[in-house]
Design a protein around this motif. Structure first.
Motif, PDB file in Angstrom:
ATOM      1  N   HIS A  31      -2.247  -0.182   2.190  1.00 13.93           N
ATOM      2  CA  HIS A  31      -1.576   0.717   1.245  1.00 13.93           C
ATOM      3  C   HIS A  31      -0.333  -0.444   0.900  1.00 13.93           C
ATOM      4  O   HIS A  31       0.536  -0.576   1.747  1.00 13.93           O
ATOM      5  N   TYR A  32      -0.287  -0.713  -0.414  1.00 14.83           N
ATOM      6  CA  TYR A  32       1.005  -1.558  -0.761  1.00 14.83           C
ATOM      7  C   TYR A  32       1.698  -0.786  -1.879  1.00 14.83           C
ATOM      8  O   TYR A  32       1.164  -0.112  -2.882  1.00 14.83           O
ATOM      9  N   PRO A  33       3.062  -1.021  -2.054  1.00 13.54           N
ATOM     10  CA  PRO A  33       3.868  -0.216  -3.126  1.00 13.54           C
ATOM     11  C   PRO A  33       3.586  -1.143  -4.266  1.00 13.54           C
ATOM     12  O   PRO A  33       3.316  -2.108  -4.124  1.00 13.54           O
ATOM     13  N   LEU A  62      -9.621 -18.460   2.844  1.00 18.05           N
ATOM     14  CA  LEU A  62      -8.195 -17.941   3.072  1.00 18.05           C
ATOM     15  C   LEU A  62      -7.824 -16.919   1.901  1.00 18.05           C
ATOM     16  O   LEU A  62      -8.242 -17.430   0.689  1.00 18.05           O
ATOM     17  N   HIS A  63      -7.107 -15.885   2.254  1.00 20.04           N
ATOM     18  CA  HIS A  63      -6.793 -14.803   1.286  1.00 20.04           C
ATOM     19  C   HIS A  63      -5.558 -14.165   1.709  1.00 20.04           C
ATOM     20  O   HIS A  63      -5.027 -14.243   2.579  1.00 20.04           O
ATOM     21  N   ARG A  64      -4.995 -13.517   0.398  1.00 21.32           N
ATOM     22  CA  ARG A  64      -3.818 -12.644   0.712  1.00 21.32           C
ATOM     23  C   ARG A  64      -3.749 -11.658  -0.370  1.00 21.32           C
ATOM     24  O   ARG A  64      -4.543 -11.788  -1.146  1.00 21.32           O
ATOM     25  N   ALA A  70       1.245   1.458  -7.360  1.00 12.93           N
ATOM     26  CA  ALA A  70       0.695   1.139  -6.045  1.00 12.93           C
ATOM     27  C   ALA A  70      -0.769   0.887  -5.825  1.00 12.93           C
ATOM     28  O   ALA A  70      -1.538   1.193  -6.700  1.00 12.93           O
ATOM     29  N   ARG A  71      -1.195   0.221  -4.505  1.00  8.42           N
ATOM     30  CA  ARG A  71      -2.398  -0.258  -4.332  1.00  8.42           C
ATOM     31  C   ARG A  71      -3.021  -0.028  -3.008  1.00  8.42           C
ATOM     32  O   ARG A  71      -2.201  -0.030  -2.027  1.00  8.42           O
ATOM     33  N   ILE A  72      -4.380   0.318  -3.170  1.00  7.57           N
ATOM     34  CA  ILE A  72      -5.147   0.547  -1.877  1.00  7.57           C
ATOM     35  C   ILE A  72      -6.261  -0.387  -1.910  1.00  7.57           C
ATOM     36  O   ILE A  72      -6.878  -0.830  -2.819  1.00  7.57           O
ATOM     37  N   SER A  73      -6.378  -0.897  -0.668  1.00 14.73           N
ATOM     38  CA  SER A  73      -7.554  -1.770  -0.544  1.00 14.73           C
ATOM     39  C   SER A  73      -8.394  -1.301   0.833  1.00 14.73           C
ATOM     40  O   SER A  73      -7.326  -0.962   1.961  1.00 14.73           O
ATOM     41  N   ILE A  74      -9.469  -1.431   1.015  1.00 19.56           N
ATOM     42  CA  ILE A  74     -10.376  -1.031   2.183  1.00 19.56           C
ATOM     43  C   ILE A  74     -11.077  -2.318   2.705  1.00 19.56           C
ATOM     44  O   ILE A  74     -11.780  -2.572   1.765  1.00 19.56           O
TER      45      ILE A  74
HETATM   46  O1  LIG Z   1      -5.424  -5.883   0.227  1.00 18.61           O
HETATM   47  C1  LIG Z   1      -6.199  -6.925   0.152  1.00 18.61           C
HETATM   48  O2  LIG Z   1      -6.946  -7.250  -1.016  1.00 18.61           O
HETATM   49  C2  LIG Z   1      -6.675  -7.924   1.394  1.00 18.61           C
HETATM   50  C3  LIG Z   1      -6.743  -6.842   2.682  1.00 18.61           C
HETATM   51  C4  LIG Z   1      -7.192  -8.089   3.819  1.00 18.61           C
HETATM   52  O3  LIG Z   1      -7.183  -9.243   3.464  1.00 18.61           O
HETATM   53  C5  LIG Z   1      -7.371  -7.474   5.009  1.00 18.61           C
HETATM   54  O4  LIG Z   1      -7.164  -6.210   5.323  1.00 18.61           O
HETATM   55  O5  LIG Z   1      -7.743  -8.316   5.887  1.00 18.61           O
END
Ligand SMILES: O=C(O)CCC(=O)C(=O)O
Ligand SMILES: [Fe+2]
Length: 289
Positions: free
Chosen positions: A144-146, A217-219, A227-231
């Motif tokens: 979870h990112y603000p 490599l990613h970020r 706000a954002r969610i990634s899974i």
């Molecule tokens: O938030 C994202 O898009 C990347 C998440 C990610 O790289 C990770 O959880 O390993």
């Protein structure tokens, strides 16, 4: 039907978005809902999962103690086989286990199909490692990112890294993921295409392929609109199982480039990787010079 012809880009990188992946829309939207609801809860409900034990079955954190989290909260847990892990998962929000469980199972199935296509493309046959992958590691990171400030320019939420494991399948609620092709010097944003899943390869596929493929490599940067969610779902073989270069991909012209290692070895390495970040796979390289 998933097909992969053995080609990666000129850097040996597989970095793609899959659309006809067979993961249901309801599983995807359910997982995002469950994740939002979890992170929206008051902190005392989340802190229950706070732990310094990187070997624990579930872990919540908000700080930057891992050296790469700049501005994210995360919940990390295992998922495959589901019955072994689901009892460690949150019971709040009440639908968490059901929704995240449904998503985890569908993603695990997709990961085996994708790996089948990739190992076939490497010339190892379609069922290479299949059984070990079916019973293997699925490690999920819910991030979870603000919302970021539009004045501040790009604010990094999660610093550059590569993932452990063979492949990562990632679902994002809105854009923020960026990838770098190793020798290039710029970041490429990954669009959040509705219904699509992002796939990239991790350190252990670089090892397995004896360097034909390279981990990506990613970020993540903060989204300035919301706000954002990634899974992220990481897939590999069992926690103790060593991964080595496939024998079929080692010969006189291409000597073995990496030492074998397991997820346990990776966990041993993690606390040592805080000051100056190194990709785990770099530490496995054999000096062939
Ligand atoms: O938030 C994202 O898009 C990347 C998440 C990610 O790289 C990770 O959880 O390993
Ligand atoms: Fe990652």
């Amino acid at each position: 039907m998933l097909r992969y012809d053995g080609n990666a880009d000129r850097h040996g990188i597989i970095n793609l978005q899959v659309v006809n992946h067979g993961v249901s829309k309801s599983a995807m939207s359910g997982a995002l809902e469950a994740a939002w609801e979890f992170f929206d809860m008051p902190s005392e409900h989340k802190e229950v999962f706070a732990s310094d034990d990187i070997r624990g079955p579930i872990r919540y954190d908000t700080s930057a103690r891992d050296g790469i989290s700049k501005s994210r909260s995360f919940l990390k847990h295992y998922a495959n086989p589901l019955q072994d892990w689901i009892n460690f998962w949150p019971t709040q929000p009440p639908t968490y286990r059901k929704k995240m469980g449904m998503y985890a199972v569908e993603i695990q199935r997709l990961s085996v199909q994708l790996m089948g296509a990739i190992v076939q493309g490497l010339g190892l046959g379609p069922v290479y490692l299949q059984e070990k992958l079916e019973t293997g590691l699925q490690f999920m990171a819910l991030n979870h990112y603000p919302q970021g400030s539009s004045q501040a320019g790009d604010t990094v939420g999660l610093a550059p890294h590569s993932d452990y494991g063979f492949i990562t399948i990632l679902l994002q609620s809105s854009p923020g993921l960026e990838v770098m092709h190793h020798d290039d010097d710029h970041w490429t944003p990954v669009p959040a295409i509705p219904g699509a899943l992002h796939v990239h390869i991790g350190d252990h596929l670089e090892v397995l392929s004896n360097g034909r493929l390279r981990s990506l490599l990613h970020r993540a940067i903060l989204n300035t609109d919301e706000a954002r969610i990634s899974i992220a779902s990481l897939h590999g073989v069992a926690i103790d199982e060593k991964v080595d270069c496939a024998e079929e991909l080692v010969d006189e012209n291409r000597p073995k480039m990496y030492r074998e290692s397991s997820f346990h070895d990776f966990l041993d390495f993690l606390p040592t990787n805080v000051e100056t970040y190194r990709r785990f796979v770099e530490t496995l390289k054999i000096d062939t010079a």
